[in-house]
Design an enzyme around this catalytic site. Structure first.
Site, PDB file in Angstrom:
ATOM      1  N   GLY A  11       0.569  -0.917  -0.215  1.00  0.00           N
ATOM      2  CA  GLY A  11      -0.211   0.124   0.038  1.00  0.00           C
ATOM      3  C   GLY A  11       1.085   1.424  -0.309  1.00  0.00           C
ATOM      4  N   LYS A  12       1.855   1.233   1.069  1.00  0.00           N
ATOM      5  CA  LYS A  12       2.281   2.492   0.506  1.00  0.00           C
ATOM      6  C   LYS A  12       3.631   2.543  -0.290  1.00  0.00           C
ATOM      7  CE  LYS A  12       4.282   2.318   5.869  1.00  0.00           C
ATOM      8  NZ  LYS A  12       4.979   2.123   6.971  1.00  0.00           N
ATOM      9  N   ASP A  69       8.004   5.444   8.198  1.00  0.00           N
ATOM     10  CA  ASP A  69       7.314   5.356   9.411  1.00  0.00           C
ATOM     11  C   ASP A  69       5.885   6.347   9.469  1.00  0.00           C
ATOM     12  OD1 ASP A  69       7.644   3.418  11.580  1.00  0.00           O
ATOM     13  OD2 ASP A  69       7.855   4.871  12.568  1.00  0.00           O
ATOM     14  N   PHE A 150      -5.831   0.342   2.899  1.00  0.00           N
ATOM     15  CA  PHE A 150      -5.362  -0.122   3.746  1.00  0.00           C
ATOM     16  C   PHE A 150      -5.089   0.176   4.705  1.00  0.00           C
ATOM     17  CE2 PHE A 150      -0.891   1.376   4.923  1.00  0.00           C
ATOM     18  CZ  PHE A 150      -0.995   2.495   3.884  1.00  0.00           C
ATOM     19  N   LYS A 173      -6.508  11.084  -1.835  1.00  0.00           N
ATOM     20  CA  LYS A 173      -6.116  10.495  -0.922  1.00  0.00           C
ATOM     21  C   LYS A 173      -4.291  11.102  -0.644  1.00  0.00           C
ATOM     22  CE  LYS A 173      -4.053   6.603   2.366  1.00  0.00           C
ATOM     23  NZ  LYS A 173      -3.598   5.853   2.471  1.00  0.00           N
ATOM     24  N   HIS A 178      -0.934  12.186   5.329  1.00  0.00           N
ATOM     25  CA  HIS A 178       0.094  12.601   6.150  1.00  0.00           C
ATOM     26  C   HIS A 178       0.984  11.858   5.715  1.00  0.00           C
ATOM     27  CE1 HIS A 178      -1.259   8.478   6.059  1.00  0.00           C
ATOM     28  NE2 HIS A 178      -0.706   7.961   7.021  1.00  0.00           N
TER      29      HIS A 178
HETATM   30  P1  IMP Z   1       4.450   0.974   9.744  1.00  0.00           P
HETATM   31  O1  IMP Z   1       4.767   0.539   8.546  1.00  0.00           O
HETATM   32  O2  IMP Z   1       5.899   0.967  11.051  1.00  0.00           O
HETATM   33  O3  IMP Z   1       4.613   2.806   9.650  1.00  0.00           O
HETATM   34  O4  IMP Z   1       2.986   1.410  10.524  1.00  0.00           O
HETATM   35  C1  IMP Z   1       2.170   2.018  10.363  1.00  0.00           C
HETATM   36  C2  IMP Z   1       1.199   1.475  10.678  1.00  0.00           C
HETATM   37  O5  IMP Z   1       0.308   2.904  10.423  1.00  0.00           O
HETATM   38  C3  IMP Z   1       0.897   0.329   9.967  1.00  0.00           C
HETATM   39  O6  IMP Z   1      -0.089  -0.489  10.923  1.00  0.00           O
HETATM   40  C4  IMP Z   1       0.174   0.601   9.202  1.00  0.00           C
HETATM   41  O7  IMP Z   1      -1.267   0.013   8.261  1.00  0.00           O
HETATM   42  C5  IMP Z   1      -0.912   2.063   9.349  1.00  0.00           C
HETATM   43  N1  IMP Z   1      -0.889   3.283   8.654  1.00  0.00           N
HETATM   44  C6  IMP Z   1       0.209   4.260   7.928  1.00  0.00           C
HETATM   45  N2  IMP Z   1      -0.116   4.724   6.769  1.00  0.00           N
HETATM   46  C7  IMP Z   1      -1.466   4.610   6.793  1.00  0.00           C
HETATM   47  C8  IMP Z   1      -2.373   4.527   5.913  1.00  0.00           C
HETATM   48  O8  IMP Z   1      -2.239   5.732   5.226  1.00  0.00           O
HETATM   49  N3  IMP Z   1      -3.718   4.277   6.272  1.00  0.00           N
HETATM   50  C9  IMP Z   1      -4.338   3.504   7.016  1.00  0.00           C
HETATM   51  N4  IMP Z   1      -3.149   2.695   8.180  1.00  0.00           N
HETATM   52  C10 IMP Z   1      -1.497   3.270   7.767  1.00  0.00           C
END
Ligand code: IMP
Length: 203
Positions: A11-12, A69, A150, A173, A178
């Site tokens: 998703g990212k 992050d 996601f 989006k 963010h």
């Molecule tokens: P990271 O991969 O450690 O940065 O975890 C980020 C957390 O925030 C994960 O649970 C992602 O699913 C959630 N997250 C980050 N960005 C989004 C977004 O744009 N939509 C929904 N969940 C997000």
């Protein structure tokens, strides 16, 4: 320029690839290069964790690496889950189990204000680093709405568009999120860095 994304999150990847492509950067996933390291997020801030991930993947690939992050801060929960967003409720839960847990933590709560936060870090093979941040303000919906996206997308409601992230097209989006805001701030830093170092991004 090719930059490797220090993440396994498709998703990212989709969001960041389309933003970076618009300024000449080709993004590849670490797994596409056979790099499968999973960095432990031991930092106490989003910035520390983003730098940890980008440093590890830059070291493993010898290429510039970028990491995001991100996490959700809920006012009624004093900013939780914050840096623990990905692990909210413990290991092994699905995205849906996690966001349902958050909904149950907010049952009866009228203050639904929440903020999605993202820190982008880029680490070059020289060890130089760039970081940038972005925030999206919203509310936690009372029930999940929408099928796209996601993570917590179905419960994060953005008042200006009157939609959850999961109801938005990629373009919508990317206009408010963010991560898109952090990427826009990152772009300024990255362009300044490339100008100073005489780097042609299109090579
Ligand atoms: P990271 O991969 O450690 O940065 O975890 C980020 C957390 O925030 C994960 O649970 C992602 O699913 C959630 N997250 C980050 N960005 C989004 C977004 O744009 N939509 C929904 N969940 C997000």
């Amino acid at each position: 320029m090719k930059i490797v994304l220090a993440s396994h999150n498709q998703g990212k990847m989709r969001e960041m690839r389309s933003i970076l492509a618009s300024y000449g950067v080709e993004l590849v996933l670490q797994s596409e290069l056979g790099v499968n390291i999973e960095v432990e997020e031991t930092g106490s801030t989003f910035r520390e964790n983003a730098l940890l991930k980008a440093h590890a993947v830059a070291k493993a690939t010898g290429m510039p690496a970028i990491a995001d992050d991100s996490g959700l801060m809920v006012d009624a929960l004093n900013g939780a889950p914050g840096v623990y967003t990905a692990r909210y409720g413990g290991e092994g839960l699905t995205d849906e189990e996690r966001y349902r847990l958050l909904l149950s933590a907010l049952v009866g709560q009228t203050n639904r204000a929440a903020h999605f936060y993202s820190c982008i870090a880029c680490v070059f093979p020289t060890g130089e680093t760039l970081t940038a941040q972005g925030v999206c303000d919203g509310t936690i919906a009372f029930a999940p709405i929408g099928d796209d996206g996601f993570g917590y997308d179905p419960i994060f409601f953005v008042p200006s568009l009157r939609k959850t992230f999961a109801q938005m097209t990629d373009e919508e989006k990317n206009a408010v999120s963010h991560r898109a805001k952090a990427m826009a701030a990152f772009r300024n830093e990255f362009e300044k860095y490339c100008r100073e170092k005489n780097i042609n991004v299109n090579k």
